[in-house]
Design a protein around this motif. Structure first.
Motif, PDB file in Angstrom:
ATOM      1  N   VAL A 185      14.002  -5.290  33.053  1.00 25.02           N
ATOM      2  CA  VAL A 185      13.488  -6.124  31.977  1.00 25.02           C
ATOM      3  C   VAL A 185      13.403  -7.584  32.426  1.00 25.02           C
ATOM      4  O   VAL A 185      12.482  -8.316  32.039  1.00 25.02           O
ATOM      5  CB  VAL A 185      14.365  -5.970  30.711  1.00 25.02           C
ATOM      6  CG1 VAL A 185      14.027  -7.052  29.687  1.00 25.02           C
ATOM      7  CG2 VAL A 185      14.170  -4.585  30.099  1.00 25.02           C
ATOM      8  N   ASP A 217       7.104   0.543  24.155  1.00 26.51           N
ATOM      9  CA  ASP A 217       7.921   1.355  25.048  1.00 26.51           C
ATOM     10  C   ASP A 217       7.428   2.789  24.956  1.00 26.51           C
ATOM     11  O   ASP A 217       7.630   3.471  23.939  1.00 26.51           O
ATOM     12  CB  ASP A 217       9.397   1.254  24.643  1.00 26.51           C
ATOM     13  CG  ASP A 217      10.318   2.021  25.592  1.00 26.51           C
ATOM     14  OD1 ASP A 217       9.808   2.678  26.528  1.00 26.51           O
ATOM     15  OD2 ASP A 217      11.547   1.977  25.388  1.00 26.51           O
ATOM     16  N   PHE A 255      21.099   5.355  26.170  1.00 26.13           N
ATOM     17  CA  PHE A 255      20.141   5.487  27.273  1.00 26.13           C
ATOM     18  C   PHE A 255      19.974   6.935  27.732  1.00 26.13           C
ATOM     19  O   PHE A 255      20.932   7.708  27.784  1.00 26.13           O
ATOM     20  CB  PHE A 255      20.583   4.619  28.451  1.00 26.13           C
ATOM     21  CG  PHE A 255      20.534   3.149  28.143  1.00 26.13           C
ATOM     22  CD1 PHE A 255      19.355   2.444  28.263  1.00 26.13           C
ATOM     23  CD2 PHE A 255      21.668   2.482  27.677  1.00 26.13           C
ATOM     24  CE1 PHE A 255      19.293   1.097  27.950  1.00 26.13           C
ATOM     25  CE2 PHE A 255      21.621   1.137  27.364  1.00 26.13           C
ATOM     26  CZ  PHE A 255      20.429   0.436  27.497  1.00 26.13           C
ATOM     27  N   CYS A 300      10.414   6.156  24.678  1.00 25.53           N
ATOM     28  CA  CYS A 300      11.537   5.260  24.365  1.00 25.53           C
ATOM     29  C   CYS A 300      12.888   5.951  24.357  1.00 25.53           C
ATOM     30  O   CYS A 300      13.927   5.278  24.326  1.00 25.53           O
ATOM     31  CB  CYS A 300      11.307   4.599  23.018  1.00 25.53           C
ATOM     32  SG  CYS A 300      11.233   5.768  21.628  1.00 25.53           S
ATOM     33  N   ARG A 315      10.072   4.195  31.014  1.00 20.63           N
ATOM     34  CA  ARG A 315      11.114   4.591  31.940  1.00 20.63           C
ATOM     35  C   ARG A 315      11.163   6.109  32.078  1.00 20.63           C
ATOM     36  O   ARG A 315      11.482   6.829  31.128  1.00 20.63           O
ATOM     37  CB  ARG A 315      12.469   4.072  31.457  1.00 20.63           C
ATOM     38  CG  ARG A 315      12.615   2.547  31.430  1.00 20.63           C
ATOM     39  CD  ARG A 315      12.607   1.951  32.828  1.00 20.63           C
ATOM     40  NE  ARG A 315      13.580   2.576  33.680  1.00 20.63           N
ATOM     41  CZ  ARG A 315      14.889   2.282  33.698  1.00 20.63           C
ATOM     42  NH1 ARG A 315      15.374   1.337  32.902  1.00 20.63           N
ATOM     43  NH2 ARG A 315      15.717   2.905  34.525  1.00 20.63           N
ATOM     44  N   TYR A 372      18.067  -3.492  23.316  1.00 22.17           N
ATOM     45  CA  TYR A 372      18.451  -4.526  24.274  1.00 22.17           C
ATOM     46  C   TYR A 372      17.395  -5.627  24.339  1.00 22.17           C
ATOM     47  O   TYR A 372      17.718  -6.829  24.281  1.00 22.17           O
ATOM     48  CB  TYR A 372      18.659  -3.912  25.663  1.00 22.17           C
ATOM     49  CG  TYR A 372      18.897  -4.941  26.740  1.00 22.17           C
ATOM     50  CD1 TYR A 372      20.154  -5.513  26.925  1.00 22.17           C
ATOM     51  CD2 TYR A 372      17.851  -5.360  27.560  1.00 22.17           C
ATOM     52  CE1 TYR A 372      20.367  -6.478  27.897  1.00 22.17           C
ATOM     53  CE2 TYR A 372      18.051  -6.327  28.535  1.00 22.17           C
ATOM     54  CZ  TYR A 372      19.314  -6.881  28.702  1.00 22.17           C
ATOM     55  OH  TYR A 372      19.509  -7.850  29.663  1.00 22.17           O
ATOM     56  N   TYR A 397       6.176  -0.916  28.602  1.00 20.00           N
ATOM     57  CA  TYR A 397       7.376  -0.566  29.369  1.00 20.00           C
ATOM     58  C   TYR A 397       7.565   0.939  29.270  1.00 20.00           C
ATOM     59  O   TYR A 397       7.406   1.526  28.190  1.00 20.00           O
ATOM     60  CB  TYR A 397       8.549  -1.310  28.734  1.00 20.00           C
ATOM     61  CG  TYR A 397       9.922  -1.112  29.316  1.00 20.00           C
ATOM     62  CD1 TYR A 397      10.360  -1.861  30.401  1.00 20.00           C
ATOM     63  CD2 TYR A 397      10.821  -0.223  28.716  1.00 20.00           C
ATOM     64  CE1 TYR A 397      11.655  -1.722  30.889  1.00 20.00           C
ATOM     65  CE2 TYR A 397      12.111  -0.078  29.202  1.00 20.00           C
ATOM     66  CZ  TYR A 397      12.529  -0.825  30.283  1.00 20.00           C
ATOM     67  OH  TYR A 397      13.816  -0.691  30.763  1.00 20.00           O
ATOM     68  N   THR A 408      18.260  -1.263  33.154  1.00 23.23           N
ATOM     69  CA  THR A 408      17.471  -1.882  32.086  1.00 23.23           C
ATOM     70  C   THR A 408      17.509  -3.402  32.215  1.00 23.23           C
ATOM     71  O   THR A 408      16.471  -4.075  32.144  1.00 23.23           O
ATOM     72  CB  THR A 408      17.998  -1.444  30.707  1.00 23.23           C
ATOM     73  OG1 THR A 408      17.829  -0.027  30.572  1.00 23.23           O
ATOM     74  CG2 THR A 408      17.244  -2.154  29.588  1.00 23.23           C
ATOM     75  N   LYS A 409      18.691  -3.958  32.407  1.00 28.01           N
ATOM     76  CA  LYS A 409      18.811  -5.405  32.577  1.00 28.01           C
ATOM     77  C   LYS A 409      18.009  -5.881  33.783  1.00 28.01           C
ATOM     78  O   LYS A 409      17.288  -6.885  33.714  1.00 28.01           O
ATOM     79  CB  LYS A 409      20.281  -5.788  32.758  1.00 28.01           C
ATOM     80  CG  LYS A 409      21.123  -5.678  31.505  1.00 28.01           C
ATOM     81  CD  LYS A 409      22.564  -6.101  31.797  1.00 28.01           C
ATOM     82  CE  LYS A 409      23.406  -6.104  30.539  1.00 28.01           C
ATOM     83  NZ  LYS A 409      24.808  -6.505  30.811  1.00 28.01           N
ATOM     84  N   GLY A 466      17.090   0.741  25.402  1.00 28.73           N
ATOM     85  CA  GLY A 466      16.338  -0.345  26.025  1.00 28.73           C
ATOM     86  C   GLY A 466      15.616  -1.203  25.003  1.00 28.73           C
ATOM     87  O   GLY A 466      15.496  -2.431  25.172  1.00 28.73           O
TER      88      GLY A 466
END
Length: 545
Positions: A303, A316, A290, A319, A384, A327, A382, A299-300, A324
């Motif tokens: 998501v 993503d 990560f 990425c 991040r 996962y 997605y 992330t958990k 992630g």
């Protein structure tokens, strides 16, 4: 035409002006050409597709590979195309169906003859037998240069010189597409000798993006920018082989002042914040796999908001090194395409993909502001802590909206800012990193303005502060182990950086936002469908907060 600075010893070899060095280079080039000529004389006797691809399964591979390769090309309708290493014309005929004209070039006369037999009935193809290292063509002659397995048959010196020629032959904002075998041999045909150069993808990135031509009559320099680089999925599926890699580059104006002295934004990222050592250093604080706040824990949490189900497709954007993505694929059975502009990030992610053994995950070097996907391609997008790098966020969000299927979901976390005025230290931080930040509220409004519904724009700065505190405490407790792999300077950099982030959050300058939105179920054609390079980010000085 002036070429850019040549890397390492190649520069001294070609620019020293020393006669002995020049003579040695000429002999070196002649020897290399002789070896390659002998190699292809051995493998062109029947001018078959198996010989050209050096693989006994060439026909089966072609059925899956050819459509994939063609899908990565920019719009060629009515364009002028130069096809290098055209071989027996596996792609020539298709290119000629759409382009206004194709110039198909190959080193081997037998391949050229076969290509002419197969495609000569078309009136818009010129067939040339030529050595690409010696070929001369008019400047600004082509909109697209297409090459499938050619550069690996050139020495580094030859490729460096060819890169400047390719720039010269392309129109401004024209494209170069090429595909090469990296790391090791792929085809199963036996070879009595093999002079092929199996480079790392990073070598191609460096050589091609280092090339510069100009100044032109208007005083402008030109160079290549990476639009996309990825492994050929047909080879992964058929052979579990990720070393077939393709690139799409674009000829763009070079302005070193725009990227703090770096020729391109991609090189700025890889040369500054996301050097390979810097990435691995960040990974130690975020957790294995990560490069974003909270690592696996956040992330958990985030998501889970997406309610993923097996078989869905996820894009993503930014990425990182893929934690992630692995996962999501492993825990939800979704197919994930991770793209990142940092070549260093993607190279690490691809290395991890080998050990993770997750065929549902793919990675590519990609510029989301230029990348092309069909409308309605993804169930989920997605991202991040990535869009902070993008100047024209509205245009990017329009792209994301177009790429989502109706009722598709978007989840973003991103660095944000407080209301103006900012402190001088925060202004300098934003300038040094090249960030373009919005308030949480204005970010949410952008999502609504481009057509998203059900928008949630949440200020998660308190959570961000808690995460920073946990990460900093863990780093301090892990100091001895950290110093086994990194330096005191690395440790001090991270500790100081985390403390400064916490301070900026406490004062209100820096914020952290979580954004969730959906594409309407009855959404019509998007204002921007992601075709070609029609939408470009605005210069930073034209973007308002």
């Amino acid at each position: 035409m002036q070429s850019g600075v040549l890397p390492g010893t190649l520069a001294s070899l070609f620019t020293s002006g020393n006669f002995a060095a020049s003579t040695h280079a000429a002999h070196w080039h002649a020897a290399a050409r002789k070896k390659m000529s002998a190699f292809w004389e051995e493998h062109s006797r029947g001018a078959t597709i198996e010989e050209m691809m050096l693989d006994s399964s060439a026909e089966a591979i072609t059925q899956q590979e050819k459509p994939e390769i063609l899908s990565m090309l920019p719009d060629t309708d009515g364009k002028r195309v130069l096809e290098l290493g055209a071989g027996i014309g596996r792609f020539t005929g298709h290119l000629a169906k759409i382009a206004s004209h194709v110039t198909a070039v190959d080193f081997m006369e037998k391949f050229v003859t076969k290509n002419r037999e197969l495609n000569g009935h078309r009136g818009n193809i010129t067939f040339l037998q030529a050595d690409i290292t010696q070929m001369q063509l008019p400047g600004n002659s082509f909109d697209l240069i297409f090459s499938n397995w050619l550069f690996m048959y050139l020495t580094d010196a030859e490729l460096v010189n060819l890169a400047t020629c390719l720039l010269s032959w392309l129109q401004p904002r024209g494209f170069l597409f090429f595909r090469e075998s990296c790391f090791f041999q792929s085809g199963n045909v036996k070879r009595s000798f093999n002079p092929t150069v199996y480079r790392k993808p990073a070598d191609y990135n460096r050589i091609l993006t280092s090339a510069v031509i100009g100044p032109d009559p208007g005083g402008q320099l030109w160079g290549f920018e990476i639009v996309m680089s990825k492994s050929v999925q047909a080879y992964i599926k058929l052979k579990r082989n990720q070393n077939q890699v393709c690139w799409l580059l674009q000829k763009v104006a070079r302005d070193r002042s725009a990227h703090q002295g770096y020729p391109t934004f991609q090189q700025f990222l890889d040369g500054q914040q996301y050097s390979r050592s810097g990435i691995l250093r960040y990974e130690r604080i975020f957790g294995h796999g990560f490069i974003s706040a909270g690592g696996l824990r956040t992330t958990k949490e985030f998501v889970e908001l997406l309610k993923l189900s097996p078989g869905q497709s996820v894009l993503d954007v930014g990425c990182g090194i893929g934690g992630g993505d692995f996962y999501m694929a492993k825990n939800y059975g979704v197919e994930v395409l991770g793209i990142d502009l940092s070549a260093n990030m993607v190279e690490i992610a691809m290395e991890r993909a080998v050990t993770e053994d997750t065929p549902l995950v793919q990675f590519e070097i990609g510029d989301a502001t230029k990348r092309v996907f069909l409308e309605n391609s993804f169930d989920v997008i997605y991202s991040r802590d990535t869009i902070l790098h993008i100047a024209n966020k509205a245009d990017l969000l329009r792209r994301l909206h177009a790429w989502l299927k109706p009722r598709g979901k978007l989840l973003i976390t991103d660095y944000c800012c407080g209301e103006l005025p900012w402190s001088a230290s925060f202004q300098e931080y934003v300038r040094q990193r090249g960030y373009i930040l919005h308030t949480v509220q204005s970010y949410g409004k952008l999502l609504e303005e481009v057509g998203f519904v059900g928008v949630r724009a949440e200020d998660r700065t308190r959570q961000f502060l808690d995460i920073l505190e946990v990460e900093l405490r863990g780093l301090e407790q892990d100091r001895a182990a950290f110093l086994e792999d990194f330096t005191d300077e690395d440790y001090t950099y991270l500790v100081q950086g985390w403390k400064e982030k916490m301070s900026r959050c406490v004062t209100g300058d820096q914020r952290w936002g979580l954004f969730y939105a959906e594409k309407p179920s009855d959404s019509g054609t998007s204002p921007q469908s992601g075709t070609g390079d029609r939408i470009q980010p605005l210069p930073i000085d034209q973007v308002t907060m």
